[in-house]
Design an enzyme around this catalytic site. Sequence first.
Site, PDB file in Angstrom:
ATOM      1  N   LYS A 115      -0.024   3.795  -2.725  1.00 31.68           N
ATOM      2  CA  LYS A 115      -0.987   4.797  -2.607  1.00 31.68           C
ATOM      3  C   LYS A 115      -0.369   6.179  -2.259  1.00 31.68           C
ATOM      4  O   LYS A 115      -1.027   7.284  -2.506  1.00 31.68           O
ATOM      5  CB  LYS A 115      -1.905   4.592  -1.430  1.00 31.68           C
ATOM      6  CG  LYS A 115      -2.703   3.312  -1.523  1.00 31.68           C
ATOM      7  CD  LYS A 115      -3.593   3.226  -0.274  1.00 31.68           C
ATOM      8  CE  LYS A 115      -4.611   1.850  -0.463  1.00 31.68           C
ATOM      9  NZ  LYS A 115      -3.941   0.723  -0.296  1.00 31.68           N
ATOM     10  N   ASN A 134      -8.187   0.214  -0.348  1.00 34.26           N
ATOM     11  CA  ASN A 134      -7.903   0.108  -1.834  1.00 34.26           C
ATOM     12  C   ASN A 134      -8.908   0.583  -2.872  1.00 34.26           C
ATOM     13  O   ASN A 134      -8.655   0.948  -3.887  1.00 34.26           O
ATOM     14  CB  ASN A 134      -7.719  -1.421  -2.076  1.00 34.26           C
ATOM     15  CG  ASN A 134      -6.504  -2.073  -1.086  1.00 34.26           C
ATOM     16  OD1 ASN A 134      -5.637  -1.379  -0.936  1.00 34.26           O
ATOM     17  ND2 ASN A 134      -6.898  -3.158  -0.540  1.00 34.26           N
ATOM     18  N   THR A 137       1.425   2.944   5.865  1.00 30.18           N
ATOM     19  CA  THR A 137       1.886   1.421   6.014  1.00 30.18           C
ATOM     20  C   THR A 137       1.410   0.825   4.666  1.00 30.18           C
ATOM     21  O   THR A 137       0.798   1.281   3.744  1.00 30.18           O
ATOM     22  CB  THR A 137       0.943   0.919   7.121  1.00 30.18           C
ATOM     23  OG1 THR A 137      -0.330   1.295   6.851  1.00 30.18           O
ATOM     24  CG2 THR A 137       1.321   1.748   8.240  1.00 30.18           C
ATOM     25  N   GLY A 138       2.003  -0.492   4.435  1.00 29.80           N
ATOM     26  CA  GLY A 138       1.879  -1.224   3.415  1.00 29.80           C
ATOM     27  C   GLY A 138       1.900  -2.769   4.064  1.00 29.80           C
ATOM     28  O   GLY A 138       2.837  -3.002   4.621  1.00 29.80           O
ATOM     29  N   SER A 139       1.032  -3.549   3.598  1.00 34.11           N
ATOM     30  CA  SER A 139       0.867  -4.872   4.001  1.00 34.11           C
ATOM     31  C   SER A 139       0.451  -5.986   2.900  1.00 34.11           C
ATOM     32  O   SER A 139      -0.822  -5.815   2.760  1.00 34.11           O
ATOM     33  CB  SER A 139       0.295  -5.082   5.271  1.00 34.11           C
ATOM     34  OG  SER A 139       0.417  -6.377   6.021  1.00 34.11           O
ATOM     35  N   LEU A 140       1.102  -7.092   2.345  1.00 31.96           N
ATOM     36  CA  LEU A 140       0.808  -8.035   1.788  1.00 31.96           C
ATOM     37  C   LEU A 140       1.302  -9.202   2.576  1.00 31.96           C
ATOM     38  O   LEU A 140       2.483  -9.008   3.400  1.00 31.96           O
ATOM     39  CB  LEU A 140       1.122  -8.222   0.369  1.00 31.96           C
ATOM     40  CG  LEU A 140       0.309  -6.878  -0.443  1.00 31.96           C
ATOM     41  CD1 LEU A 140       1.057  -7.016  -1.662  1.00 31.96           C
ATOM     42  CD2 LEU A 140      -1.007  -7.311  -0.732  1.00 31.96           C
ATOM     43  N   SER A 154      -5.969   3.167   4.639  1.00 31.63           N
ATOM     44  CA  SER A 154      -5.480   2.406   3.442  1.00 31.63           C
ATOM     45  C   SER A 154      -6.288   1.439   2.592  1.00 31.63           C
ATOM     46  O   SER A 154      -6.246   0.540   2.414  1.00 31.63           O
ATOM     47  CB  SER A 154      -4.498   1.657   4.116  1.00 31.63           C
ATOM     48  OG  SER A 154      -3.503   0.961   2.944  1.00 31.63           O
ATOM     49  N   SER A 180       0.652  -1.187   0.117  1.00 31.71           N
ATOM     50  CA  SER A 180      -0.052  -0.106   0.035  1.00 31.71           C
ATOM     51  C   SER A 180       0.727   1.203   0.133  1.00 31.71           C
ATOM     52  O   SER A 180       0.271   2.347   0.009  1.00 31.71           O
ATOM     53  CB  SER A 180      -0.870   0.133   1.178  1.00 31.71           C
ATOM     54  OG  SER A 180      -2.013  -0.833   1.124  1.00 31.71           O
TER      55      SER A 180
END
Length: 955
Positions: free
Chosen positions: A541, A792, A897-900, A790, A538
Amino acid sequence: MWSQWRWWCSLWVIVGLTVGLVPVSMTTEAADDPDKRLEQRLLTIVRGMEEQPRAAGMSVAFNVVSLKDRRVMASYHPKKTLVPGSVARLWTAGASLHTWPGTHRFSSGLYTRGKVKRGDLQGDVIIKGGGDPTLDVAEVDKLARDLKERGIRRVEGDLLVDDTRFDPTRLGISWMWDQESYPASAPIGALAVHGNTVDVTVKPGHLGGKPGVRVSPASQNFQVINQASTSVVGESLAVSRTRAKNELVVTGKISKMHPPIHRRRTVNDPSLFAGKVFQERMERVGIHFASSSQVKRGSAPKGNPLLVHQSPSIKKIVSRMKSEKHSLIGEMLLRQLAVEAGEVGSDTEGIDVLSQYAKEQVGVEDTFQPKDGSGLSRMSVMSPRQLTSLMQKAQKPVTPLLTTAGRGVLKDRMDGTPAEGRLQAYPVDGSGISGLTGIVQNRQGEKVAFSVMVNGVNQQSVADDMEDQIGATLASYPNIPASKPLPKKRTYPLSGILDPLVESEGYEGLQTNMVVRSLDTGEEMYARSGTTHLTPASNTKLLTSTAAFDALGEDYRFRTELVAEGDVGNGTLNGDLILKGYGDPTLATEGSLRVQEGPTIEGMVKDLKEKGISRIEGNVAVDSTAFSDEVYGKGWASDNENEYYQPQITALSLNRGTVRFDYLPGEKEGEPARWTVTPKTKSIQVEANVTTGAAGSKNTFKIERERGTNHIRLSGSLPLDFKGDYTRVPVENPHLYAGTILKETLTQEGIKVIDSSPVVEKQVPQGKKAFAVYQSPPLSEVARYLNKASDNFYAEMILKTLGSEKRGRGSAATGLAVVKSYLRRIHLPGNKRIEDGSGLTRYNFVSPEQLVSLLAVQKKATYFDAFYQTLPVAGKDGSLANRMKNTLAANNLRGKTGSLTHVSTLAGYVRTKDNEWLAYSIMMNGYTAKSETSLQDKIGVALAGYSRKGKAHIQ
């Protein structure tokens, strides 16, 4: 061949002169140790490639081990876990040949139920799938002929398919929705025929007319939408299968003189397709079915089958994995491993068996994290050290999958070099992923296992060149000339603080890349592989929101229109009422699904009532043509279509394209669970079978939407002491969902809609004036929700709006063109790949340096305050609300933040103890059993506590 060898020699000399590959003075120890010379040479090759513009950003790791004495001869980040690509098939091959003897075969059976009278079978034919991935039409023909020889000429019942050996999941974990029509992503089933694909042949027709389209086998199983034409010149033909349907769409042109074009495309449901093939081939040999006969699922009777088909030996099946481009063999073997272990034939159980084999038989660490049996999933990660361990422990079973340098898929690689004929390897050539793993015999006759893994590839040829140089060098051992010593590791003002954190125990498998820059002085305060490409999740973004602020302005508002098709008079709207969307992400119904003060359906209906409208002499229609037809981003996972964070993207959408389910246990054990759906609508169909379990029992509650439909199933059990929860579920065709809610609300509020048929799609005539226009809050507020939550859905709606407003077409491609144009204009350094607006796709790759450069530019932008306010605040709000509380970073650090799975990122701004502004980017890819966010928080607190005037404060 000699000319190619001279080319290689020239290359070595040129590269040697520029980066020190030619022999130069070095330490006596290194000069006397061929292993040290080898490692230094390989590192020089990698570093030399990394300095080339076309190779910039590649993430490289390798490991080289002697099969003679198991010594590590050379390595570079050997424990780091990367996405492996199709080399993951070697693990499936090794586990399969460890589990079964090479002669083992899989059996599929044909049964009959009922008596045979004068050639008529008074019952059903049943085909039971045995998980044979090689079954093809020729074998089906043989079974049909054998059945006819048993005296059967007609079947009065049905043709039943029994595929219960495997679970009903058809696609692998995190497989991409936009690849599923291609053979590489063929669906999985225990009964598979022709690789679960059909052959499509397109022949030119009359000039200006449609070409001919032929589908086989089982053509009756497919609907063909032929939108192509025959032209004088040109060939731009495309054949695709509609998501979740057996529908083939042929578009483009084929020239009149062009020979037939052949394409292979997958089927939607492999078992029913196989049943249709069996029925078709039985008819061909003279076994006819009654007009009422159907192909459907059923169970095979107990006992022995009437006819049996045996697959080739497991040894031959495994060897086909080398030449077969599709992933079906690896995936079916994965499920067979689960069945053999006494478990359900599923991918998750098969992965457990595969992981157990890797740990117990090969001896790898827990950082080995496969997600399928073929390497198609980009969620899989593993390390070069683990792959060389496999080469050591399972050399015999995996060797048939390797190709000799200069031949086959390596035909044009390493020929004319010392590696030709002496190196065997499995090459990986995927979008953004490369690698070479195998065995090479060096000049001493010593066999060496090696693995080179490369992610973040911008140009495949560059990665191939590097791997080939490494292969040629390994084959040349020990004749490795000395190399110039590599430069010492650079230190930065924050190195002493951050290095110990990043190098903490337990994070060895993780790629942690960082850049920290002072925005006051421009000084690079810290960098760790800062130019290397990683998946941003993310953090994408940040690119979308900054480009939107630049292109649209912080005061931009999204709009939605109500259009009256006919005139309005005496309280009656004559004609249809059309709801037209332009990408407003805030459009909602009143209540729990409304997250911002945007327009609501209830507000629209209230306005109509206030205008005196009480009757609509027509229907409610929807217009979502402001955006293109693709509802998912490139590379989005097919198995996330049920998840609230991956809704469909259309120009007209309501409640972020979702409905909400609230659920509680019943009042007593054994009672049905209680649930409600918001909004209440006929747009969805709910089938509920949820019970209340004993207090403390396992919560097995599950919500699933049948793919391609709005049929939602609730199943499982809720423990009696469960306090309740809610979730959102995406809907299919969100524009029709929005229109249906509007129509239902009109009726509820007493406005009569004469046409009772379902809501339809209708494009508003060009130039038609809107009856009413509704606007969203300004972009500054919309982007605040986007980045803090966040979301999508918001990101993708904004992305397509960028395309619509600036390029005249609302698509992801045009929106990305606007984003990329902005990034070029601000001179963002290096290569990058961006394929969506939210970061859901694993195709994206950027570097920490690029993100920090983006953040630095924003600090000088006129809209900076608006952008800055969109970022979550540590310990206070958004996705950082519960992080870094009661530290110097709280109410100070801001970050996206970003999370996968196997991806965690954080990028933003923080002020030091001296009130110095820092821009930072922390990107983590790979696997660790420890918490990535915990490490990020420690880094964030350290940055907030840093002081140039004295000792930093670290909490």
